[in-house]
Each structure stands twice: as structure tokens, then as C-alpha cells.
Design an enzyme around this catalytic site. Structure first.
Site, PDB file in Angstrom:
ATOM      1  N   TYR A 190      83.810  -7.786 -45.379  1.00 38.00           N
ATOM      2  CA  TYR A 190      85.026  -8.792 -45.092  1.00 38.00           C
ATOM      3  C   TYR A 190      85.976  -8.647 -46.144  1.00 38.00           C
ATOM      4  O   TYR A 190      85.808  -8.949 -47.239  1.00 38.00           O
ATOM      5  CB  TYR A 190      84.676 -10.317 -45.137  1.00 38.00           C
ATOM      6  CG  TYR A 190      83.657 -10.626 -43.689  1.00 38.00           C
ATOM      7  CD1 TYR A 190      82.266 -10.216 -43.569  1.00 38.00           C
ATOM      8  CD2 TYR A 190      84.125 -11.102 -42.667  1.00 38.00           C
ATOM      9  CE1 TYR A 190      81.661 -10.447 -42.537  1.00 38.00           C
ATOM     10  CE2 TYR A 190      83.526 -11.311 -41.613  1.00 38.00           C
ATOM     11  CZ  TYR A 190      82.216 -11.066 -41.566  1.00 38.00           C
ATOM     12  OH  TYR A 190      81.546 -11.456 -40.256  1.00 38.00           O
ATOM     13  N   PRO A 242      87.009 -15.275 -34.442  1.00 35.98           N
ATOM     14  CA  PRO A 242      85.700 -14.606 -34.711  1.00 35.98           C
ATOM     15  C   PRO A 242      85.075 -14.341 -36.092  1.00 35.98           C
ATOM     16  O   PRO A 242      84.244 -13.601 -36.264  1.00 35.98           O
ATOM     17  CB  PRO A 242      85.989 -13.161 -33.932  1.00 35.98           C
ATOM     18  CG  PRO A 242      87.625 -13.303 -33.998  1.00 35.98           C
ATOM     19  CD  PRO A 242      88.284 -14.555 -33.832  1.00 35.98           C
ATOM     20  N   HIS A 268      70.416  -6.659 -40.869  1.00 34.83           N
ATOM     21  CA  HIS A 268      71.206  -7.124 -42.070  1.00 34.83           C
ATOM     22  C   HIS A 268      70.768  -8.053 -43.005  1.00 34.83           C
ATOM     23  O   HIS A 268      70.372  -9.207 -42.497  1.00 34.83           O
ATOM     24  CB  HIS A 268      72.713  -7.250 -41.762  1.00 34.83           C
ATOM     25  CG  HIS A 268      73.135  -5.772 -41.200  1.00 34.83           C
ATOM     26  ND1 HIS A 268      74.642  -5.404 -41.684  1.00 34.83           N
ATOM     27  CD2 HIS A 268      73.088  -5.167 -40.266  1.00 34.83           C
ATOM     28  CE1 HIS A 268      74.694  -4.346 -41.101  1.00 34.83           C
ATOM     29  NE2 HIS A 268      73.888  -4.118 -39.940  1.00 34.83           N
ATOM     30  N   LYS A 285      80.511 -16.327 -34.526  1.00 35.05           N
ATOM     31  CA  LYS A 285      79.656 -17.366 -33.895  1.00 35.05           C
ATOM     32  C   LYS A 285      79.843 -17.448 -32.426  1.00 35.05           C
ATOM     33  O   LYS A 285      79.029 -18.086 -31.712  1.00 35.05           O
ATOM     34  CB  LYS A 285      80.048 -18.735 -34.415  1.00 35.05           C
ATOM     35  CG  LYS A 285      79.576 -18.983 -36.043  1.00 35.05           C
ATOM     36  CD  LYS A 285      78.061 -19.226 -35.888  1.00 35.05           C
ATOM     37  CE  LYS A 285      77.679 -19.030 -37.468  1.00 35.05           C
ATOM     38  NZ  LYS A 285      76.773 -17.916 -37.435  1.00 35.05           N
ATOM     39  N   TYR A 319      76.109 -18.487 -41.883  1.00 34.35           N
ATOM     40  CA  TYR A 319      76.314 -17.045 -41.073  1.00 34.35           C
ATOM     41  C   TYR A 319      75.055 -16.682 -40.403  1.00 34.35           C
ATOM     42  O   TYR A 319      75.103 -16.131 -39.386  1.00 34.35           O
ATOM     43  CB  TYR A 319      76.717 -15.985 -42.231  1.00 34.35           C
ATOM     44  CG  TYR A 319      77.124 -14.702 -41.786  1.00 34.35           C
ATOM     45  CD1 TYR A 319      78.585 -14.690 -41.403  1.00 34.35           C
ATOM     46  CD2 TYR A 319      76.465 -13.613 -41.399  1.00 34.35           C
ATOM     47  CE1 TYR A 319      79.142 -13.568 -41.131  1.00 34.35           C
ATOM     48  CE2 TYR A 319      76.849 -12.534 -41.149  1.00 34.35           C
ATOM     49  CZ  TYR A 319      78.407 -12.418 -40.824  1.00 34.35           C
ATOM     50  OH  TYR A 319      78.797 -11.234 -40.174  1.00 34.35           O
TER      51      TYR A 319
HETATM   52  P1  FAD Z   1      82.132 -14.257 -21.440  1.00 35.24           P
HETATM   53  O1  FAD Z   1      81.686 -13.200 -21.900  1.00 35.24           O
HETATM   54  O2  FAD Z   1      83.772 -14.490 -21.346  1.00 35.24           O
HETATM   55  O3  FAD Z   1      81.891 -14.146 -19.787  1.00 35.24           O
HETATM   56  C1  FAD Z   1      82.478 -14.825 -18.802  1.00 35.24           C
HETATM   57  C2  FAD Z   1      82.093 -14.117 -17.439  1.00 35.24           C
HETATM   58  O4  FAD Z   1      82.809 -14.960 -16.407  1.00 35.24           O
HETATM   59  C3  FAD Z   1      83.072 -12.922 -17.578  1.00 35.24           C
HETATM   60  O5  FAD Z   1      82.133 -11.928 -17.144  1.00 35.24           O
HETATM   61  C4  FAD Z   1      84.352 -13.062 -16.533  1.00 35.24           C
HETATM   62  O6  FAD Z   1      84.564 -11.885 -16.186  1.00 35.24           O
HETATM   63  C5  FAD Z   1      83.599 -14.237 -15.601  1.00 35.24           C
HETATM   64  N1  FAD Z   1      84.543 -14.889 -14.840  1.00 35.24           N
HETATM   65  C6  FAD Z   1      85.540 -15.557 -15.289  1.00 35.24           C
HETATM   66  N2  FAD Z   1      86.343 -16.066 -14.401  1.00 35.24           N
HETATM   67  C7  FAD Z   1      85.637 -16.044 -13.437  1.00 35.24           C
HETATM   68  C8  FAD Z   1      85.821 -16.461 -12.032  1.00 35.24           C
HETATM   69  N3  FAD Z   1      86.876 -17.477 -11.876  1.00 35.24           N
HETATM   70  N4  FAD Z   1      84.807 -16.322 -11.116  1.00 35.24           N
HETATM   71  C9  FAD Z   1      83.724 -15.501 -11.442  1.00 35.24           C
HETATM   72  N5  FAD Z   1      83.611 -14.954 -12.670  1.00 35.24           N
HETATM   73  C10 FAD Z   1      84.443 -15.289 -13.716  1.00 35.24           C
HETATM   74  N6  FAD Z   1      82.690 -13.163 -30.938  1.00 35.24           N
HETATM   75  C11 FAD Z   1      82.296 -12.882 -32.091  1.00 35.24           C
HETATM   76  O7  FAD Z   1      81.356 -13.536 -32.349  1.00 35.24           O
HETATM   77  N7  FAD Z   1      82.713 -11.715 -32.639  1.00 35.24           N
HETATM   78  C12 FAD Z   1      83.922 -10.791 -31.865  1.00 35.24           C
HETATM   79  O8  FAD Z   1      84.058  -9.712 -32.485  1.00 35.24           O
HETATM   80  C13 FAD Z   1      84.193 -11.366 -30.860  1.00 35.24           C
HETATM   81  N8  FAD Z   1      85.348 -10.560 -30.149  1.00 35.24           N
HETATM   82  C14 FAD Z   1      85.815 -11.091 -28.925  1.00 35.24           C
HETATM   83  C15 FAD Z   1      86.743 -10.223 -28.135  1.00 35.24           C
HETATM   84  C16 FAD Z   1      87.371 -10.901 -27.056  1.00 35.24           C
HETATM   85  C17 FAD Z   1      88.515 -10.113 -26.508  1.00 35.24           C
HETATM   86  C18 FAD Z   1      86.771 -11.985 -26.521  1.00 35.24           C
HETATM   87  C19 FAD Z   1      87.438 -12.620 -25.233  1.00 35.24           C
HETATM   88  C20 FAD Z   1      85.974 -12.493 -27.033  1.00 35.24           C
HETATM   89  C21 FAD Z   1      85.049 -12.135 -28.369  1.00 35.24           C
HETATM   90  N9  FAD Z   1      84.271 -12.881 -28.945  1.00 35.24           N
HETATM   91  C22 FAD Z   1      83.747 -12.470 -30.359  1.00 35.24           C
HETATM   92  C23 FAD Z   1      83.731 -13.922 -28.421  1.00 35.24           C
HETATM   93  C24 FAD Z   1      82.289 -13.728 -27.701  1.00 35.24           C
HETATM   94  O9  FAD Z   1      82.383 -12.283 -27.046  1.00 35.24           O
HETATM   95  C25 FAD Z   1      82.161 -14.762 -26.631  1.00 35.24           C
HETATM   96  O10 FAD Z   1      81.935 -15.967 -27.264  1.00 35.24           O
HETATM   97  C26 FAD Z   1      81.120 -14.495 -25.576  1.00 35.24           C
HETATM   98  O11 FAD Z   1      81.377 -13.363 -24.798  1.00 35.24           O
HETATM   99  C27 FAD Z   1      80.856 -15.667 -24.642  1.00 35.24           C
HETATM  100  O12 FAD Z   1      79.835 -15.402 -23.815  1.00 35.24           O
HETATM  101  P2  FAD Z   1      80.223 -16.218 -22.351  1.00 35.24           P
HETATM  102  O13 FAD Z   1      79.034 -15.654 -21.565  1.00 35.24           O
HETATM  103  O14 FAD Z   1      80.402 -17.562 -22.531  1.00 35.24           O
HETATM  104  O15 FAD Z   1      81.673 -15.753 -21.755  1.00 35.24           O
HETATM  105  C1  DHB Z   2      81.652  -8.254 -35.599  1.00 31.73           C
HETATM  106  C2  DHB Z   2      82.487  -9.241 -34.981  1.00 31.73           C
HETATM  107  C3  DHB Z   2      82.840 -10.420 -35.846  1.00 31.73           C
HETATM  108  O1  DHB Z   2      83.545 -11.328 -35.308  1.00 31.73           O
HETATM  109  C4  DHB Z   2      82.203 -10.494 -37.092  1.00 31.73           C
HETATM  110  O2  DHB Z   2      82.436 -11.564 -37.907  1.00 31.73           O
HETATM  111  C5  DHB Z   2      81.625  -9.573 -37.585  1.00 31.73           C
HETATM  112  C6  DHB Z   2      81.067  -8.351 -36.823  1.00 31.73           C
HETATM  113  C7  DHB Z   2      81.254  -7.016 -34.734  1.00 31.73           C
HETATM  114  O3  DHB Z   2      81.862  -7.036 -33.582  1.00 31.73           O
HETATM  115  O4  DHB Z   2      80.611  -6.304 -35.093  1.00 31.73           O
END
Ligand code: FAD
Ligand code: DHB
Length: 384
Positions: free
Chosen positions: A196, A288, A72, A292, A380
């Protein structure tokens, strides 16, 4: 059992760390509480900064991302009956973002780990961390894993951060008075670029996953549940918040998934204790709006990989000691950007008419001043 790095969590942070360490000849074991099918099916983020894409490509897990990811070159801010394009190619030449679902990144990483003979264990119960400032080890499901270092990549609700003795870490937190309802639908995107949209009814975001699948978000009350949002209500509200400019019609289709995400900013300082290092959502989360969260997780893992490589190849802990400080600068920049994008685009019940006029005035500034638009664009697409 013994490994160099015990990694808790098979999200993007834990899986990428395990893979990057493997490429440097450092061993690790990944312990994940959920099943493989669950983590591969979890719908979350979708916007990858250029630096994130480069990291994945360099790690050898970018082949499908290159093929199927959607580059994009701008986004639209929609308000006051008009759309305003933030043109990356003009404001931050040569920099783009790529839309590719987080669950696809996770699938690619799991496949790469397993293909390389990596030790990733799913459905592991009762992970506990021990002796973090001495000789650390993990216990789980009756087993014991001795580690030189533990990486807490277990997300916001994980055990790692909570295993640090009370009073050692400082938590900074901000809750927002609304949540996002995320919606995945089988319908071609109605726009080539992300929209947005700020309206008096609340914020809406039009994103996408593939040419056939669209992704949407709606600002909803903080205690909303997906059950309160039957499909007809979702489409009616998306139409009301997105069909606000002449000639734009939102195409509708089958809704595949719906979930509510709370909006919160949270930072742990420092992001380490003894031989435990926190990365990704385990250490910090952002609202979100700035897309980031996933990108910050990847940035942490890049820093941690360098520090661990140096530690295991030379015995020097200098980069490990500086890990938190090296990450927090970017973390706080992203906190500010995410807060800024959130306040710019959402409606706050506490806002009076004066507050709403201020917000619209700021939007006018961001969309008419090259300097202000560049600030948005460079944050961004991701700062170096
Ligand atoms: P996670 O992806 O949360 O991975 C952590 C892992 O640890 C998981 O698989 C979990 O099951 C595991 N875990 C937890 N506790 C334990 C334990 N006790 N023992 C073993 N394993 C465990 N970011 C955006 O930029 N845009 C979005 O639209 C967006 N939507 C989101 C929606 C939701 C519901 C959530 C929760 C987050 C969202 N985020 C979004 C944020 C983004 O997805 C996260 O920043 C990203 O997943 C971070 O990755 P991570 O590996 O640090 O954590
Ligand atoms: C998406 C999620 C976001 O938080 C955002 O700012 C833009 C796009 C997405 O899931 O596509």
C-alpha cells in the site's frame, strides 16, 4: 412456483447463502440478471479474511481455494521513501489473510450449487419484489415465485433495497473525491506481499492473483475513465508511485483488464423490511482500501443462514428479527476501518501542507507503535 428463500443476485452473497441453506435443508432459488460467463469473469476483490476462508472451507467449497489461494502473513505500507511491514504473525499471531480472486470464489460456488442440483437462473429479466410485509413473491420474465422469505443479495445497484417503501430505511453515505483504476496484468508479482503506497502523486496498491498474474490499483480523479489510461500511462504511473524505495523495480507485462471503481461508503439501516433481508453490497458498501467488501458480504450471510435455519426448523423469528442489529456492528466497524485506511493513504486535493504533515505523522505512528500497528493488523485480518 414456490421456494422457501427467493435470492436475488448470484454474487458471492447470494450464491453462498443458497449453498449454506442447502446444507441446512432449506430450499432456495437464485435469480441473476447477468450471464454465468459474465459473473464468472467479473474481476473484483481478492483479499479473504481468515473467517471468510473458514466459512468457504466448512461449506465444502474451499478445495481449490486451499490449493491455489496465497496465504499472506503481512502487508507493507510504503511512504516517505521507505517500506514498513505490518507483520501479522507478530501482531496477531496465528491469523492470516488469503489472496484468491473473488471471481474464483464465484466460480467455485456456482459449480457447487449446480453439482448439488441447486436452482440458479442466469439472464433473468425484470425481477420485481411484491408484498414484502405480507406474503412475499417475486416476478421475473413472466414467471411468479412465491417465497417465505426474500434475500436481497443484488449488490449496490440492485432492485431489492429500492423496493422498500420510501421513508422506512435510512441511508448513510459518504463519497470520496477520487476513484480507483483497477488493473489486472500478466506479470509475476514484483513483491511477495501487498504494498500500500502513499505518494504525493496519489495512492497505489500492488496486489496479485497467482504467481503469474498481478493486480494493481491507482488513485485517479473521480470522473476518470479507463480509456484515459492507455497501458503505457498505467505502467508509468505505477512505476512512479511504487518505485519509491531503494532497490525496488516494478516488472511490467500485458494488461488484461482495466476498470474504474468509484469510492464510496454507504450503509442502509435497518438491513431488513417485512420478509426482505438485505445482505452484502445491497445493504452497504465500503471504499476498497481495507479490502472489506467481500468479507462483509460473507459475514452477513453467516448471520442470515443461522437466522433462517432457526426460522424454518423451529418457527421462531427471533434471530431474523435481530438480523440487522447483529450485522450492523461489524458493518460500522468496517466502515470506520475502511475510511481510516483511505484517509491514511490517499492524497486529498483539499489537503494543505498542514494536512499532509498530519497524515505522514499518523503513518509514522502506525508503523512505529505496536499498539497502533496491532489496530491495523487485527482489523485487516478480520475481527472475530
Ligand atoms: P455483488 O458481487 O455485486 O453481486 C450482486 C449480484 O446481483 C450481481 O451478480 C448482479 O449482476 C446481480 N444483480 C444486480 N441487480 C439485479 C437484479 N435487478 N436482478 C437480478 N440480479 C441482479 N472489494 C474489495 O474488498 N476489494 C476490491 O478491490 C473491490 N473492487 C470492487 C470493484 C467493483 C467494480 C465493485 C462493484 C466492487 C468491488 N469490491 C471490492 C467490493 C466487492 O467486490 C463486493 O463487496 C462484493 O462483490 C459483494 O458481493 P455481493 O454478492 O454482495 O454483491
Ligand atoms: C485487493 C483489493 C483491495 O481492495 C485491497 O485492499 C487489497 C487487495 C485485490 O484485489 O487484490
Amino acid at each position: 412456483m414456490r421456494t422457501q428463500v427467493g435470492i436475488i443476485g448470484a454474487g458471492p452473497a447470494g450464491l453462498l447463502l443458497s449453498h449454506l441453506l442447502h446444507l441446512r435443508g432449506v430450499s432456495s432459488v437464485v435469480l441473476e440478471r447477468r450471464s454465468r460467463a459474465y459473473v464468472e469473469g467479473r474481476v473484483r476483490a481478492g483479499v479473504l479474511e481468515q473467517g471468510t476462508v473458514e466459512t468457504l472451507v466448512e461449506a465444502g467449497v474451499g478445495e481449490r481455494l486451499r490449493r491455489e489461494g496465497l496465504p499472506h502473513h503481512g502487508i507493507e505500507l510504503r511512504y516517505g521513501g521507505r517500506g514498513h511491514r505490518i507483520a501479522f504473525e507478530e501482531l496477531v499471531p496465528g491469523r492470516t489473510i488469503t489472496v484468491y480472486g473473488q471471481q474464483e470464489v464465484v466460480k467455485d460456488l456456482i459449480a457447487a450449487r449446480l453439482e448439488a442440483g441447486g436452482d440458479v437462473r442466469f439472464e433473468v429479466e425484470d425481477v420485481a419484489l411484491h408484498d414484502l410485509d405480507g406474503e412475499p413473491y417475486l416476478t421475473f420474465g413472466g414467471e411468479r415465485l412465491a417465497c417465505d422469505v426474500i434475500a436481497g443479495c443484488d449488490g449496490f445497484h440492485g432492485v431489492s433495497r429500492l423496493s422498500v417503501p420510501e421513508g422506512v430505511l435510512t441511508f448513510h453515505e459518504r463519497d470520496y473525491p477520487f476513484a480507483w483504476l483497477g488493473v489486472l496484468a500478466r506479470v509475476a508479482p514484483s513483491s511477495d506481499e501487498l504494498i500500500y503506497s502513499r505518494t504525493e502523486r496519489g495512492f497505489a496498491l500492488h496486489s496479485m492473483r497467482t504467481p503469474e498474474i498481478s493486480r494493481f490499483y491507482l488513485q485517479v480523479p473521480p470522473d476518470a475513465t479507463a480509456g484515459e489510461w492507455p497501458d503505457e500511462r498505467v505502467w508509468a504511473e505505477l512505476k512512479a508511485r511504487l518505485e519509491t524505495v531503494p532497490g525496488f523495480t516494478l516488472a511490467t507485462g500485458e494488461i488484461l483488464e482495466k476498470a474504474v471503481t468509484p469510492m464510496r461508503g454507504f450503509v442502509t439501516e435497518p438491513m431488513q423490511y417485512g420478509r426482505l433481508y438485505l445482505a452484502g453490497d445491497a445493504a452497504h458498501i465500503v471504499p476498497p482500501t481495507g479490502a472489506k467488501g467481500l468479507n462483509l458480504a460473507v459475514a452477513d450471510v453467516r448471520v442470515l443462514t443461522e437466522a433462517l435455519d432457526r426460522f424454518f426448523s423451529t418457527g421462531s423469528a427471533d434471530l431474523l428479527d435481530g438480523y440487522s442489529a447483529a450485522c450492523l456492528r461489524r458493518v460500522w466497524r468496517a466502515q470506520h476501518f475502511s475510511w481510516w485506511m483511505t484517509t491514511l493513504l490517499h492524497t486529498f486535493d483539499s489537503d494543505d501542507a498542514y494536512g499532509r504533515r498530519l497524515q505522514l505523522s499518523y503513518l509514522d505512528y502506525v508503523t512505529s507503535s505496536r499498539a497502533a500497528a496491532t489496530t491495523l493488523a487485527e482489523n485487516y485480518v478480520g475481527l472475530p
